[in-house]
Design an enzyme around this catalytic site. Structure first.
Site, PDB file in Angstrom:
ATOM      1  N   ASN A  59       0.438  -7.953  -3.966  1.00  0.00           N
ATOM      2  CA  ASN A  59       0.661  -7.395  -2.631  1.00  0.00           C
ATOM      3  C   ASN A  59       1.310  -6.024  -2.804  1.00  0.00           C
ATOM      4  O   ASN A  59       2.497  -5.929  -3.079  1.00  0.00           O
ATOM      5  CB  ASN A  59       1.582  -8.343  -1.846  1.00  0.00           C
ATOM      6  CG  ASN A  59       1.868  -7.844  -0.451  1.00  0.00           C
ATOM      7  OD1 ASN A  59       1.451  -6.746  -0.067  1.00  0.00           O
ATOM      8  ND2 ASN A  59       2.601  -8.634   0.311  1.00  0.00           N
ATOM      9  N   ARG A  64      -3.610  -8.853  -1.292  1.00  0.00           N
ATOM     10  CA  ARG A  64      -3.384  -8.789   0.159  1.00  0.00           C
ATOM     11  C   ARG A  64      -3.800  -7.397   0.642  1.00  0.00           C
ATOM     12  O   ARG A  64      -3.410  -6.386   0.044  1.00  0.00           O
ATOM     13  CB  ARG A  64      -1.909  -9.003   0.468  1.00  0.00           C
ATOM     14  CG  ARG A  64      -1.634  -8.814   1.926  1.00  0.00           C
ATOM     15  CD  ARG A  64      -0.166  -8.754   2.214  1.00  0.00           C
ATOM     16  NE  ARG A  64       0.036  -8.583   3.636  1.00  0.00           N
ATOM     17  CZ  ARG A  64       1.016  -7.863   4.154  1.00  0.00           C
ATOM     18  NH1 ARG A  64       1.880  -7.257   3.380  1.00  0.00           N
ATOM     19  NH2 ARG A  64       1.128  -7.756   5.455  1.00  0.00           N
ATOM     20  N   HIS A  69      -0.716 -10.183  10.400  1.00  0.00           N
ATOM     21  CA  HIS A  69      -0.071 -11.441   9.954  1.00  0.00           C
ATOM     22  C   HIS A  69      -1.056 -12.605   9.936  1.00  0.00           C
ATOM     23  O   HIS A  69      -0.652 -13.772   9.964  1.00  0.00           O
ATOM     24  CB  HIS A  69       1.133 -11.823  10.850  1.00  0.00           C
ATOM     25  CG  HIS A  69       2.294 -10.894  10.737  1.00  0.00           C
ATOM     26  ND1 HIS A  69       3.008 -10.466  11.837  1.00  0.00           N
ATOM     27  CD2 HIS A  69       2.853 -10.284   9.667  1.00  0.00           C
ATOM     28  CE1 HIS A  69       3.971  -9.642  11.436  1.00  0.00           C
ATOM     29  NE2 HIS A  69       3.885  -9.505  10.119  1.00  0.00           N
ATOM     30  N   ARG A  71      10.638  -1.028  13.874  1.00  0.00           N
ATOM     31  CA  ARG A  71       9.551  -0.605  14.775  1.00  0.00           C
ATOM     32  C   ARG A  71       9.895  -0.932  16.224  1.00  0.00           C
ATOM     33  O   ARG A  71      10.440  -2.002  16.504  1.00  0.00           O
ATOM     34  CB  ARG A  71       8.245  -1.320  14.392  1.00  0.00           C
ATOM     35  CG  ARG A  71       7.638  -0.796  13.113  1.00  0.00           C
ATOM     36  CD  ARG A  71       6.428  -1.617  12.700  1.00  0.00           C
ATOM     37  NE  ARG A  71       6.636  -2.228  11.394  1.00  0.00           N
ATOM     38  CZ  ARG A  71       5.898  -3.183  10.863  1.00  0.00           C
ATOM     39  NH1 ARG A  71       4.855  -3.666  11.534  1.00  0.00           N
ATOM     40  NH2 ARG A  71       6.170  -3.685   9.685  1.00  0.00           N
TER      41      ARG A  71
END
Ligand code: AMP
Length: 397
Positions: free
Chosen positions: A9, A87, A176, A237
């Site tokens: 990842n 990923r 996700h 965020r």
């Protein structure tokens, strides 16, 4: 030697990895390379209950992969790797499921880089390095977006000129997905209900946070959009803001589009509101010690989340279970209580003792009797990536 899958990842300055036994899908070896490209880059290996760290100088992603190979060789694990799973955050509309990596797949991931400029270029770096280092192994890309490709057009389209969708791919994609794909069947199993008959709202709450409506195992709607900036309040965020904010900040602060985007991605959310930290645990400690900014940041986080959970019952038509996962969802009894406390009208109420018990890896039901089920589940994205990789590489699980 047990056959394994290596899961990679890659972030812009980090590379997480895990080696999973194909049969048990348990990680036997894992770790992270951090601060890649900086003078203090380092790599940490975790195996057999131990942690080992090495400095990488000003090493980049390739340096990290070769340090990883060296360590795997030292531990006689290198030859156990039968395939590699990567990923990938953005697969656009092209990837409705995971894909065996070839030149065509790489070109498509490259095309999606415009939609995920922080993530996809880093994934490509990881993929290219791994292809060089392991040229004979099958490698698979697993996309965060693919699970949400089942969303209907009325959920994924923005009310902007349709030509922007046709010509530039402007739509909501959702993220996700690898976590939700693991969570949804697990929730149905724990409830003792067939997945095909279960209507659930799942909240994946980590540094990035989103919530999804999942009907019969299919995503019907989710809070993230074109990019992972839309929706909930997150670590740094902002989540939803009025798009008019761009012009306002551009005029008042003389920022360009990139400047406003960076402000919303990196200086907002829990960090921006609390002026203290993006880390939920730190904010909880501060809130409990009486810090009013931390209390307000967590209140805004939980209020936005409660509003989204209620809204996402619309595409389901009913609610069978609410699920919490991700670092915050799995650990923060404080935020779970704050969120569920606002959702009594949906028939949701917590058992306080069960809520307090479900932390640090302890999963289970946390509702009080008479309430709809509320579940805490520990997500396992690595396992999903390993399973997809094994399947596409034709390895028997
Ligand atoms: P993730 O991105 O899934 O690793 O989640 C990271 C977030 O989980 C951070 O905001 C952490 O503060 C939060 N977290 C982890 N453990 C706890 C805890 N025990 N209590 C509250 N938040 C936690």
């Amino acid at each position: 030697m047990k056959p394994s899958i290596l899961v990679i990842n890659c972030g812009s300055s980090s590379l997480k990895f895990a080696l999973l036994d194909i049969q048990t899908q348990q990680a036997t070896f894992s770790g992270i390379a951090e601060k890649l490209g900086q003078t203090d880059a380092c790599i940490t290996f975790k195996f057999s209950g131990r942690k080992e760290q090495q400095q990488l100088g000003q090493g980049d992603h390739a340096t990290a992969v070769y340090a990883l190979i060296q360590q795997l060789q030292t531990l006689s694990l290198l030859d156990s790797i039968k395939a590699i799973g990567h990923r990938v955050v953005h697969g656009g509309e092209h990837f409705k499921q995971s894909a065996l990596i070839d030149d065509y797949v790489i070109a498509e991931i490259e095309k999606c880089a415009k939609l995920a400029p922080l993530h996809n270029p880093a994934h490509l770096l990881g993929i290219r390095t791994a292809l060089q280092a392991f040229p004979t192994l099958p490698q698979v890309a697993v996309f965060d977006t693919s699970f949400h490709q089942s969303m209907p057009a009325h959920a994924y389209l923005y009310a902007v000129p349709l030509a922007l969708y046709r010509e530039h791919g402007v739509r909501r994609y959702g993220f996700h997905g690898t976590s939700y794909r693991y969570i949804a069947p697990e929730a149905a199993r724990l409830l003792g209900k067939p997945l095909a008959e279960t209507a659930m709202v799942c909240a994946h709450l980590g540094n990035g946070a989103s919530v999804s409506a999942i009907l019969g195992g299919h995503s019907m709607d989710t809070s993230m959009g074109l990019t992972p900036l839309e929706g909930l309040v997150m670590g740094t965020r902002s989540g939803d803001v009025d798009p008019g904010l761009f012009n306002y900040l551009a005029t008042t602060l003389k920022l360009d589009v990139q400047g406003v985007t960076d402000l919303l991605n990196q200086q907002s959310g829990l960090l921006g509101l609390s002026e203290l930290s993006n880390d939920c645990r730190e904010l909880e400690d501060a809130a409990l010690a009486g810090n009013e900014a931390a209390q307000l940041a967590l209140q805004i986080f939980s209020y936005r989340l409660a509003k989204y959970i209620a809204a996402l019952v619309v595409p389901l038509g009913r609610l069978d279970v609410l699920v919490f996962t991700g670092g915050i969802g799995e650990n923060s009894s404080y935020l779970r209580a704050a969120v569920v406390g606002q959702l009594g009208f949906l028939g949701l109420a917590l058992d306080n003792a069960a809520n307090e018990r479900c932390i640090r890896g302890q999963a289970g039901l946390i509702q009080q009797s008479g309430s709809l089920p509320i579940l805490v589940i520990n997500t396992d994205e690595e396992r999903m990536i390993a399973l997809d990789t094994a399947a596409l590489a034709g390895l028997n699980v």
